[in-house]
Each structure stands twice: as C-alpha cells, then as structure tokens.
Design an enzyme around this catalytic site. Sequence first.
Site: not given
Length: 472
Positions: A91, A147-149
């Site tokens: 992100h 998060d969410e790499v």
Amino acid sequence: MAAGGLRQRLVHLDLKGAPPRAAYLRQVLPLLRTLGATGLLLEYEDTFPYTGPLEPLQAPHAYSRQELQELLGLAKEQGLEVVPLVQSFGHMEFVLKHKEFAHLREVRMFPNALNPHKEESRALVKAMIDHVMALHKDVKWFHIGCDEVYYLGEGEESKQWLQQQENTPEKLCLSHIKAVASCMALSYPTVTPIVWDDMLRGISEETLAESGVPQLVQPMIWDYAADLDVESKVLLVEKYRRCGFSKVWFASAFKGATGVNQSLTLIGHHLQNHLQWLKVASSTPTDVLQGIALTGWQRYDHFSVLCELFPVAIPSLAVCLQALENGGYSETVKENVEKLLGMPNLEIDTFMSTSLGTFPGSTILSLVTQVSFYLKSSVDELLERNRYVTGWFSPYHRKRKIIHPIIMHHFQPDAISLLSKWNAVVQDLQVAMEQVFHNSTVEEWMEENVHPSLQKLQQVVDDLDEAIKAQT
C-alpha cells in the site's frame, strides 16, 4: 465495564480519502472520548506535511504542521492515546506513484509494493517515520502497516534472491519487517512497532520464531466480517504467542469494509463484527491482549473510489464503541447511543436513519441517506418506467426533437419539479459537506454519487425545452 482485554480502543482515521478539515476533527475528538474511545490510529498517507525530498508525497489538501500540533494537543487533553500509521511495505501507492520514487517499486509496473532489496527503500521508510515521529514526541506505539504486500517476490531482484536455496517469499517479507522494526528500535527505543498480521498468518511457527520479528513488533489481527470465526482467531492468538510475540492487537471495522463504493453504513453488520471480537477477547488471556483498533476505511486503496464518509458512519462507530465498552449490546446501550448522538430512532438493521442527529456532521448523514435511497430510483422511475417517456419521448424522439404536445402536459411538470427538488437537496448537501471536507472531496463524492442521475434528468429537461422550441 470494558471487556477484559479491550481497555485500549483506538479509532482509526483513514486519511487517504476524504480527509476531514482540521476544524471538524477538533469537534469530533471530544465525542469520540465520550463514546468510549481511548485513542486514535492516525493513517496519514498523503495528508502529512512532509518536507524536503519527501514533499512530493503531500496532497494539496495535506494538514499543516500547526493544524496537526493543535489536533494532537487536543487529543492529549482529551486523554486519547495517538498511534500514527505509516505504510512501509505494501500500500505504498501514494509514494511509488511519483516519478521520484518509482525506481523503488518491487515490480516496475505496479506502484503498490516497495522493493525490499534496496538500501534506498529502507532509507525512504526511515525518512517518512522520522518526519512523522518529529510531530509525535511521546507516542508508545507506531504502526508500520505491512498488510497486503501484493506481488512480493515478483520483482527482478526478488526473483534472483529466491533462486538461492533456503530463500522463500515468507523470509523476504519477514526480513523487511525486521529491518524496519530494528531501525525503529534503534532510533526510538521506547516505541513499539505494530504491524497488520495478514502477511504473517500463513507463515509456519518455526519460520516466525527464527526470524526475530516476534521480539520486535506487536501484530494487529484484522477481520471485518460479521460472521468472524471466533475459534480460528483464538488459535491464531495462541500460535502468535508460541512464536514469541508478547502482545497482540485486534482490528475490527465500523465502516469501509462492506463494499468498495458503499455510501451508507449498515450498522448491524459492524455491530456483529464487534460482538464476535468480544467473544475472541473473552477467550484470550488479558495479559496478551493490548487492545483493539476500530478501522474506518475511506478507500480500499489509494486509487479506488470513496466508501462511506466519516460523518455518515458516526452512528455505527458509536454503537460499536459502546458495545465494546459495555461488553455487549442491549436496549440500554442503544438508548445511550441515541442520547449521545441526539438521534431519536437508531436503525441497526436497515439503512433508514434519515432522522437528524445533533452530532457534528449529522446533516451530511441525513442528506446522503436521501440521495443514496431516492435520487437514482426517482430519476429511473421517471425516465425508464414512465410510459409517456418510453413511448413518446424516446432517444429517437429526443434526437430529432419530435414531441407530441400532450406529452409536455403529462410529463414536463413532473420532470421540472423532480429536478428542482433534487437541485435543492444537493445544494444543501454541498453546503454541509463544504464545512467538513475540502472541495476536492465534495467534487469527487458528487461526481460519483450525484451527477450520473442528476445530469440524466437535467438532459431530459433540456431536451424537452429544445423539442418544444423546435415545434414553435
């Protein structure tokens, strides 16, 4: 009394979309305290007043240093613990979209993830953290995101690195988290880093334990579902304990988790989510649980549309905070929330809260509810289900300016009155929104939620005028 381990209740302000004006936030902080918040999780993204080489990260509507100092001072007065959040891995669009930093992307095409192999990547993250820490002198925690790499391991350098034996995407992820957390430990030894836990969940206990990460950070376990699986969360907490994490946080959601372009908040969904988290908390040893963050996402990512505006979700936030503070939800809790918000009838299981409250921004809630419920449906009703329009003023007629005089009589007054009704509502909403938000937010929300229907209606009214002129 608050449920066992949920004494820390942080309200997440996601400022990467529709960041409220500082004056509005000052009005809201005392209300958050009254509702049961003990702190704030401030996700600045592009609204922080970065300077020097980081200045490109600042959006035109970023807060000024003075605004933030006043806000942080007020938070302190209110007894609200502030936890800043700066993304340091995934992100990272708000950084990596800029040409100055594009060379630090994991995958050249995509601006979401940072390349963990470059020294310069770590220097960038350190510079961002230092900028934010300079304004947050006495914080106890600092959230470094992670998060969410997406696409991690798919960059050229990563592919080469992964060819070496023993190397895995998990280890690559952990080594970057460790690097950022170690850097924090050196510069700010009294501050504990927090990370979102989704990249850690699937990693084996052995790999986690050997990485050294558990000694450096506290994971924040997030799940925004109404039917969150309590059992599996309890097991996850136990797994993290065995790996060596000393404390964990939970993260629920009071808005921004039920649809990427959601405009109204369904309180029932979010209340259920919090009641499930209370069950997890009651099965978690108190000394393990640091607290909970109530997330309120404003965009799913830097490039997506806006979801529910903050004032629209205040009733949901109030219900969720009060449920956490009271260890459950009851008629008494509901009445208390209604009293605190000045709303006579709070609807939990439908969206229908058009009644006006007295909380800051309640006019926005009432008008957004009207627009979301009735604007599109009333315009569609008039243009698609009215036989005079479908039969005698079709696109074919409109293009050629053919009109039967009777139609004007049957249809034109309705169209004009509907248009003037909606223009008045939208005008009021515009005024209410401008007090809370910057023009760019008002413009974006209107273009997404109002213009498509309103322009369609305006066009029909204009075409009627044209056709009538052509007849005479």
